[in-house]
Write a protein that holds these residues in place. Structure first.
Motif, short mmCIF file in Angstrom:
data_model
loop_
_atom_site.label_atom_id
_atom_site.label_comp_id
_atom_site.label_asym_id
_atom_site.label_seq_id
_atom_site.Cartn_x
_atom_site.Cartn_y
_atom_site.Cartn_z
N SER A 78 21.35 0.23 0.55
CA SER A 78 22.46 0.96 1.16
C SER A 78 22.00 1.84 2.30
CB SER A 78 23.19 1.80 0.11
OG SER A 78 22.30 2.75 -0.44
N LYS A 79 20.70 2.21 2.31
CA LYS A 79 20.14 3.03 3.38
C LYS A 79 19.44 2.18 4.44
CE LYS A 79 19.30 7.10 0.56
NZ LYS A 79 18.28 8.05 0.09
N GLY A 80 19.54 0.86 4.32
CA GLY A 80 18.93 -0.02 5.30
C GLY A 80 17.58 -0.58 4.91
N GLY A 81 17.10 -0.23 3.71
CA GLY A 81 15.80 -0.71 3.27
C GLY A 81 15.90 -2.03 2.54
N LEU A 82 14.81 -2.46 1.93
CA LEU A 82 14.79 -3.73 1.22
C LEU A 82 14.86 -3.59 -0.29
CD1 LEU A 82 12.11 -5.67 3.31
CD2 LEU A 82 14.59 -5.74 3.51
N ASP A 83 14.91 -2.34 -0.78
CA ASP A 83 15.11 -2.05 -2.20
C ASP A 83 13.99 -2.59 -3.09
OD1 ASP A 83 16.53 -0.75 -4.16
OD2 ASP A 83 17.87 -2.44 -4.57
N PHE A 84 12.74 -2.39 -2.69
CA PHE A 84 11.59 -2.77 -3.50
C PHE A 84 11.32 -1.68 -4.53
CE2 PHE A 84 8.85 -6.05 -1.14
CZ PHE A 84 9.97 -6.74 -0.71
N SER A 85 10.73 -2.07 -5.65
CA SER A 85 10.35 -1.09 -6.66
C SER A 85 9.13 -0.32 -6.17
CB SER A 85 10.01 -1.81 -7.97
OG SER A 85 8.80 -2.52 -7.83
N PRO A 86 8.88 0.87 -6.75
CA PRO A 86 7.69 1.63 -6.37
C PRO A 86 6.38 0.85 -6.59
CG PRO A 86 9.20 3.04 -7.56
CD PRO A 86 9.75 1.64 -7.64
N ILE A 87 6.34 0.04 -7.64
CA ILE A 87 5.14 -0.75 -7.89
C ILE A 87 4.94 -1.80 -6.79
CG2 ILE A 87 4.10 -2.44 -9.48
CD1 ILE A 87 5.33 -0.80 -11.76
N VAL A 119 5.94 -1.50 -3.68
CA VAL A 119 5.49 -0.77 -2.49
C VAL A 119 4.01 -0.44 -2.61
CG1 VAL A 119 5.77 1.38 -1.19
CG2 VAL A 119 7.78 0.16 -2.02
N PHE A 120 3.58 0.00 -3.77
CA PHE A 120 2.17 0.30 -4.00
C PHE A 120 1.31 -0.94 -3.84
CE2 PHE A 120 -1.48 0.59 -6.87
CZ PHE A 120 -2.13 1.68 -6.31
N THR A 121 1.80 -2.07 -4.31
CA THR A 121 1.07 -3.33 -4.18
C THR A 121 0.89 -3.70 -2.71
OG1 THR A 121 1.95 -4.08 -6.30
CG2 THR A 121 1.06 -5.77 -4.84
N ILE A 122 1.92 -3.49 -1.91
CA ILE A 122 1.82 -3.76 -0.48
C ILE A 122 0.75 -2.87 0.14
CG2 ILE A 122 3.03 -3.64 1.73
CD1 ILE A 122 5.61 -4.30 0.12
N TYR A 123 0.78 -1.58 -0.19
CA TYR A 123 -0.25 -0.66 0.32
C TYR A 123 -1.64 -1.07 -0.14
CZ TYR A 123 2.63 2.95 2.53
OH TYR A 123 3.45 3.64 3.37
N GLY A 124 -1.77 -1.61 -1.35
CA GLY A 124 -3.06 -2.03 -1.86
C GLY A 124 -3.57 -3.31 -1.22
N CYS A 125 -2.66 -4.20 -0.85
CA CYS A 125 -3.05 -5.47 -0.22
C CYS A 125 -3.54 -5.28 1.21
CB CYS A 125 -1.88 -6.45 -0.24
SG CYS A 125 -1.50 -7.09 -1.87
N ALA A 126 -3.06 -4.27 1.88
CA ALA A 126 -3.41 -4.08 3.30
C ALA A 126 -4.92 -3.96 3.52
CB ALA A 126 -2.66 -2.89 3.88
N PRO A 127 -5.64 -3.05 2.85
CA PRO A 127 -7.08 -2.96 3.12
C PRO A 127 -7.87 -4.17 2.63
CG PRO A 127 -6.43 -1.35 1.46
CD PRO A 127 -5.18 -1.98 1.97
N LEU A 128 -7.40 -4.81 1.57
CA LEU A 128 -8.09 -6.01 1.10
C LEU A 128 -8.00 -7.13 2.13
CD1 LEU A 128 -6.91 -6.01 -2.63
CD2 LEU A 128 -9.12 -5.27 -1.72
N GLY A 129 -6.83 -7.30 2.70
CA GLY A 129 -6.65 -8.32 3.73
C GLY A 129 -7.41 -8.00 5.00
N ILE A 130 -7.46 -6.73 5.35
CA ILE A 130 -8.21 -6.33 6.55
C ILE A 130 -9.68 -6.68 6.35
CG2 ILE A 130 -9.02 -4.38 7.92
CD1 ILE A 130 -6.27 -3.05 7.32
N SER A 131 -10.21 -6.42 5.17
CA SER A 131 -11.61 -6.76 4.88
C SER A 131 -11.86 -8.26 4.99
CB SER A 131 -12.00 -6.29 3.48
OG SER A 131 -11.85 -4.90 3.37
N ALA A 132 -10.98 -9.04 4.41
CA ALA A 132 -11.14 -10.50 4.46
C ALA A 132 -11.02 -11.01 5.90
CB ALA A 132 -10.10 -11.16 3.57
N PHE A 133 -10.02 -10.52 6.63
CA PHE A 133 -9.82 -10.97 8.01
C PHE A 133 -10.97 -10.51 8.90
CE2 PHE A 133 -5.44 -12.60 9.19
CZ PHE A 133 -5.19 -13.14 7.93
N THR A 134 -11.58 -9.37 8.62
CA THR A 134 -12.72 -8.92 9.40
C THR A 134 -13.87 -9.91 9.29
OG1 THR A 134 -12.11 -6.59 9.18
CG2 THR A 134 -14.41 -7.06 9.70
N ILE A 135 -14.15 -10.37 8.09
CA ILE A 135 -15.21 -11.35 7.88
C ILE A 135 -14.88 -12.66 8.59
CG2 ILE A 135 -16.37 -12.76 6.12
CD1 ILE A 135 -15.96 -10.31 4.22
#
Length: 124
Positions: free
Chosen positions: A21-30, A32-48
């Motif tokens: 209703s506020k324009g978001g995608l209505d994801f659960s807090p978990i 959202v946390f998973t997305i934040y956790g995947c970001a550095p892992l993917g950066i590490s893999a893509f760096t290699i």
């Protein structure tokens, strides 16, 4: 960063968690946390991966390709409405835009004198 997205893109997962209703995608807090956790892992893999690609294609070419793809994904993300595609595009965009730091640092160290490195490093 040169397009000013560095401070806003970091907060996209919070927008993913906003109520629809506020324009978001209505994801659960978990989720959202998973997305934040995947970001550095993917950066590490893509760096290699990009270090290996940089040896074949060249460091500058690899960096430019990653940045162009990341900018394209950011623009595309502005028009995308499907939840899963938004998250995937966000993550790949984050990985591409941040995985070339080692490549650009090595270019800087190879071509800039020690006396000028701090000045040029601050621009990145």
């Amino acid at each position: 960063a040169m397009l000013g997205a560095g401070m806003t893109v970091n907060f996209f997962p919070l927008w993913f968690g906003e109520k629809a209703s506020k324009g978001g995608l209505d994801f659960s807090p978990i989720a959202v946390f998973t997305i934040y956790g995947c970001a550095p892992l993917g950066i590490s893999a893509f760096t290699i991966i990009m270090q290996k690609v940089g040896r074949r294609l060249g460091r500058i070419e690899t960096t430019l390709a990653c940045k162009a793809a990341g900018i394209s994904l950011l623009v595309w993300l502005a028009f995308e409405e499907r939840r899963g595609v938004c998250v995937g595009a966000y993550l790949v965009r984050t990985w591409l835009m941040n995985c070339t730091a080692a490549l650009t640092k090595s270019i800087l160290n190879d071509y800039v004198t020690k006396a000028n490195r701090a000045k040029w490093n601050s621009l990145e």
